[in-house]
Design an enzyme around this catalytic site. Structure first.
Site, PDB file in Angstrom:
ATOM      1  N   SER A 138      -7.588  -5.200 -11.447  1.00 61.91           N
ATOM      2  CA  SER A 138      -6.207  -4.741 -11.620  1.00 61.91           C
ATOM      3  C   SER A 138      -5.330  -5.895 -12.126  1.00 61.91           C
ATOM      4  O   SER A 138      -4.451  -5.708 -12.967  1.00 61.91           O
ATOM      5  CB  SER A 138      -5.622  -4.261 -10.286  1.00 61.91           C
ATOM      6  OG  SER A 138      -5.990  -2.934 -10.044  1.00 61.91           O
ATOM      7  N   LYS A 173       0.859  -1.196   0.000  1.00 60.52           N
ATOM      8  CA  LYS A 173       0.000   0.000   0.000  1.00 60.52           C
ATOM      9  C   LYS A 173       0.880   1.227   0.000  1.00 60.52           C
ATOM     10  O   LYS A 173       2.011   1.186   0.504  1.00 60.52           O
ATOM     11  CB  LYS A 173      -0.874   0.012   1.261  1.00 60.52           C
ATOM     12  CG  LYS A 173      -2.089   0.901   1.157  1.00 60.52           C
ATOM     13  CD  LYS A 173      -3.162   0.194   0.374  1.00 60.52           C
ATOM     14  CE  LYS A 173      -4.466   0.932   0.322  1.00 60.52           C
ATOM     15  NZ  LYS A 173      -5.531   0.011  -0.136  1.00 60.52           N
TER      16      LYS A 173
HETATM   17  N1  GLU Z   1      -6.998   0.320  -3.721  1.00 57.51           N
HETATM   18  C1  GLU Z   1      -7.724  -0.855  -4.039  1.00 57.51           C
HETATM   19  C2  GLU Z   1      -7.784  -1.786  -2.828  1.00 57.51           C
HETATM   20  O1  GLU Z   1      -7.644  -1.350  -1.709  1.00 57.51           O
HETATM   21  C3  GLU Z   1      -7.201  -1.525  -5.297  1.00 57.51           C
HETATM   22  C4  GLU Z   1      -5.810  -2.058  -5.223  1.00 57.51           C
HETATM   23  C5  GLU Z   1      -5.270  -2.560  -6.560  1.00 57.51           C
HETATM   24  O2  GLU Z   1      -5.995  -2.549  -7.537  1.00 57.51           O
HETATM   25  O3  GLU Z   1      -4.103  -2.920  -6.573  1.00 57.51           O
HETATM   26  O4  GLU Z   1      -8.063  -2.945  -2.939  1.00 57.51           O
END
Ligand code: GLU
Length: 429
Positions: free
Chosen positions: A320, A64
């Site tokens: 993604s 993250k």
């Molecule tokens: N920010 C999104 C999550 O918390 C997507 C993360 C991603 O697509 O890598 O799952």
């Protein structure tokens, strides 16, 4: 890192990237822009990504990122400078790349920021053939995949719909099976909240309230999220939306009489304080970490079903994954087989009509003939992922009397999968 503001002053920007587990490569997780960002928060969210990816069988480790800013206080030009500089810091430290760590949108970021990231990365790594896979959530023109934008909200819908289709679960909650007619409250009208509201409404649920940081709006007959967004774009706020009642204390919306509550904003909005007053029977955690452990305890006692973030909002990272695969394969989904399927389906239809002497009605004909395009494949891949994850977690929960709630069952599913990778690698006995 320092940036020069538009007014000439220098400001030092605080940013993080955390990698929680490298049991699979690359690491994966969004980047958020929020004033609440700090190292602890980013670490916790990175851990959540490890478990989330494991549950939905997306072969990534968890990561993250976060930049401690309120994007509203910066001009677009300043935001671009911040995002590009953050990206070059990641490149410098080997913290980004299609095989290393792949960021994505999160709270306060979207396609625009992802396009700055991919452009900065590619300019620093010229000739890297898979460079577009260094980040996901990109616009289509820069290597994004159709269906990524709505993916988290659609995944939330598919997950909750699957729960609502389970007769025994609904019997326990005293609710009828299915989504149709269920009353829904959504907190947050950002990308995730907006799309969650849209898919619930389009599938026959009644979205009776939508909450934002400065107030909430309520209409027992149902709200249309699209009209609400148009109104907010015009006036700057959702409050006083025509035809709805405005609740000035936005947190009151969480406590409205409804069947399904969808917190789709930030963490810790439901805690030991307000959990006893929540009237929903199902809580669908579209946000990351909206319920505190104290709230969880109360929901277990009160028989409220909390469908956990850890898999319910995994639609984003699932799509993604599809985007990253598209970038590595350098071909759009459906390009090879769409025409083939359409030709084949047409021949089958013609045969059926000739042999039966009857004509298929036009609407059905179009449906049967249609060859899958990228959007169809992405949506069906997401639907399958969310349905099987829901069933898997429910199965773990219901076949083990020691597991008190769905969140624990989701953890069991995730940790089993991560641990088995460690066993395969010979790290665990
Ligand atoms: N920010 C999104 C999550 O918390 C997507 C993360 C991603 O697509 O890598 O799952």
């Amino acid at each position: 890192f320092p940036i020069k503001r538009d007014n000439g002053t220098i400001e030092v920007i605080e940013g993080y990237r955390v990698q929680h587990s490298q049991h699979k490569s690359p690491c994966k997780g969004g980047i958020r822009f929020s004033e609440a960002v700090n190292q602890d928060e980013v670490m916790a969210l990175a851990a959540l990504m490890t478990y989330k990816c494991a549950i939905v069988n997306v072969p990534f480790g968890g990561a993250k990122g976060g930049i401690k800013i309120n994007p509203k206080n910066y001009s677009v030009y300043e935001l671009e400078k911040i995002t590009r500089r953050y990206t070059s810091e990641l490149v410098k430290k080997n913290f980004i790349g299609p095989g290393i760590d792949v960021p994505a949108p999160d709270y306060g970021t979207g396609e625009r920021e992802m396009s700055w990231i991919v452009d900065t990365y590619q300019s620093l790594k010229p000739g890297e053939i898979d460079g577009a896979g260094c980040v996901t959530g990109k616009p289509i023109s820069l290597g994004g995949v159709r269906g990524r934008k709505e993916a988290t909200g659609l995944g939330v819908f598919y997950g909750v719909r699957e729960v609502c289709n389970m007769q025994s679960v609904m019997d326990k909650l005293g609710l009828p099976v299915g989504i149709e007619g269920k009353k829904v409250v959504v907190q947050g009208i950002g990308n995730v909240g907006y799309h969650s509201a849209k898919f619930f409404r389009e599938n026959g649920a009644i979205v009776i309230a939508i909450a934002e940081h400065d107030g909430a709006v309520y209409n027992a007959g149902g709200l249309n999220e699209e009209e609400l967004i148009q109104f907010r774009n015009k006036t700057g706020s959702i409050i006083n939306f025509p035809g709805a009642t405005t609740l000035t204390n936005t947190l009151d919306a969480l406590e409205l009489e409804c069947d399904i509550l969808i917190p789709a904003a930030l963490e810790n909005v439901i805690d030991g304080n307000n959990a006893p007053r929540i009237k929903a029977k199902i809580i669908g955690e579209a946000a990351n970490g909206p319920c505190t452990p104290e709230a969880d305890e109360i929901f277990i006692q009160r028989g409220i079903l909390c469908v956990p973030d850890m898999y319910l909002n995994a639609g984003g990272v699932t799509v993604s994954y599809f985007e990253w695969l598209k970038n590595l394969s350098h071909v759009r989904y459906g390009r090879l087989e769409k025409r083939f399927s359409e030709n084949l389906n047409t021949r089958i239809l013609v045969q059926i009509e000739e042999l039966s002497g009857k004509k298929v009605v036009e609407k059905e004909r179009q449906h049967i003939m249609h060859g899958a395009e990228e959007i169809d494949l992405v949506h069906s891949g997401l639907e399958e992922t969310m349905i099987s994850a829901t069933r898997e977690i429910m199965h773990i929960w219901h076949s083990n009397p020691d597991i008190p709630d769905m969140r624990t069952a989701a953890y069991v599913s995730a940790i089993n999968k991560v641990a088995s990778t460690y066993v395969e690698l010979g790290i665990f006995p």
